[in-house]
Design a protein around this motif. Structure first.
Motif, short mmCIF file in Angstrom:
data_model
loop_
_atom_site.label_atom_id
_atom_site.label_comp_id
_atom_site.label_asym_id
_atom_site.label_seq_id
_atom_site.Cartn_x
_atom_site.Cartn_y
_atom_site.Cartn_z
N THR A 155 57.19 45.81 20.07
CA THR A 155 55.99 45.89 20.90
C THR A 155 55.52 47.34 21.01
O THR A 155 56.32 48.27 20.91
N PRO A 156 54.24 47.55 21.24
CA PRO A 156 53.71 48.91 21.38
C PRO A 156 53.99 49.46 22.78
O PRO A 156 54.53 48.76 23.65
N ASP A 157 53.62 50.71 23.01
CA ASP A 157 53.66 51.27 24.36
C ASP A 157 52.49 50.71 25.16
O ASP A 157 51.41 50.49 24.63
N PHE A 158 52.74 50.50 26.45
CA PHE A 158 51.69 49.96 27.31
C PHE A 158 51.34 50.95 28.40
O PHE A 158 52.21 51.54 29.03
N ASP A 159 50.05 51.12 28.60
CA ASP A 159 49.51 51.90 29.70
C ASP A 159 49.15 50.91 30.79
O ASP A 159 48.14 50.20 30.70
N VAL A 191 56.86 45.76 29.43
CA VAL A 191 56.42 47.14 29.66
C VAL A 191 57.57 48.13 29.75
O VAL A 191 57.34 49.34 29.81
N HIS A 192 58.81 47.63 29.74
CA HIS A 192 59.98 48.51 29.77
C HIS A 192 60.70 48.54 28.42
O HIS A 192 61.90 48.83 28.35
N HIS A 193 59.97 48.23 27.36
CA HIS A 193 60.48 48.36 25.98
C HIS A 193 61.73 47.51 25.72
O HIS A 193 62.61 47.91 24.96
N LYS A 218 46.26 49.07 26.68
CA LYS A 218 45.97 49.03 28.11
C LYS A 218 46.25 47.63 28.68
O LYS A 218 45.73 46.63 28.16
N TRP A 276 54.90 38.11 22.51
CA TRP A 276 55.52 39.17 23.32
C TRP A 276 55.66 38.73 24.77
O TRP A 276 56.70 38.93 25.40
#
Length: 280
Positions: free
Chosen positions: A26-30, A19-21, A2, A199
């Motif tokens: 990096t992990p996925d971000f909500d 947040v756009h990979h 989050k 990151w």
């Protein structure tokens, strides 16, 4: 994971690649976009987010569960908040007046209260918290007597026919000699703070090397802002301190919070804890 930050151009510029990979590993971000007054309140609840942007002034309320990261925030010179009025006036005329502020836990508010302690002899009136983009219309329309503004208002207040009573950034730099700590990036103490720091730095470097890549994303979230104003906003708030606070940045934060604690504007905290995230 989050992640909460504002829709302001400096934040969307910094976090676009992350947040756009576009940053490997990096992990996925909500992602949640929220005004600074909202994030300052959310920082008191460790369940709100893993990483978030808050005011440096809100750190005393968050430091138990969150650590300050040494990058990604907003700290610099010539970028301070402004106090605006509808008519030209002087600080003494703020006595008893209604003042609109973006947050009572913001750096802007701390600077304003410290400035007023020097410049305004009497007690000011009601402090009214409202989203920062509503403050200038409120001053223009006479709903409040003065407004404390941040962000791109520095470039647009003339459009509302308002007058600058003071530039709190100029006052702070002249009074203290230090840059202004505005927005901080914090992360949960239980996380891999070193990786998160890497990151975010990689995301900033990507933005600097690919300035056009984030433009659509920035303008999508900016509130009725021209590309020119968005660029001015980024140029002002994204600088060497965004990549690394360094000794100068940490000293400025310690100075601000120390002075605010002396004035009993914020809870007390151990200022040596501020550098915890820089060594992990």
């Amino acid at each position: 994971m989050k992640l909460i930050y504002s829709p302001c151009p400096n934040d969307t510029y910094i976090f676009h690649a992350l947040v756009h990979h576009l940053i490997p590993g990096t992990p996925d971000f909500d992602v949640t976009y929220a005004d600074i007054d909202i994030t300052n309140g959310l920082a008191m609840n460790s369940e709100s987010a893993d990483i978030m942007k808050i005011s440096y002034a809100a750190l005393p309320w968050a430091h138990k569960d969150y650590v300050l990261l040494p990058c990604g925030g907003a700290l610099g010179r010539g970028c301070g908040p402004l106090v605006l009025t509808k008519e030209e006036t002087n600080p003494q005329n703020l006595t008893g007046k209604r003042i609109a502020v973006p947050s009572e836990r913001s750096t802007a508010y701390l600077l304003f209260r410290l400035w007023a302690a020097q410049k305004v002899s009497g007690e000011m009136g009601e402090m009214i918290v409202m989203p920062f983009h509503e403050i200038m219309p409120a001053v223009r329309d006479g709903k409040v007597d003065a407004g404390l503004v941040i962000h791109e208002a520095r470039f647009t207040y003339h459009e509302y026919n308002l007058h600058m009573l003071t530039d709190l950034g100029e006052w702070w730099e002249e009074d203290t000699g230090t840059p202004i700590p505005l927005g901080a990036i914090i992360a949960k103490r239980t996380l891999d703070v070193k990786s998160i720091t890497n990151w975010i730095r990689a995301s900033i470097y990507y933005a600097m090397e690919n300035p056009k890549a984030s433009l659509d994303y920035i303008l999508e979230h900016a509130q009725e802002m021209s590309p020119e104003v968005a660029k001015s906003h980024i140029d002002l708030y994204v600088n060497e301190f965004s990549l690394n606070l360094g000794d100068t940045g940490y000293a400025a934060i310690e100075f601000l919070l120390g002075r605010a604690m002396e004035a009993e504007l914020i809870p007390t905290m151990d200022l040596t804890d501020l550098r915890w995230g820089n060594g992990k």
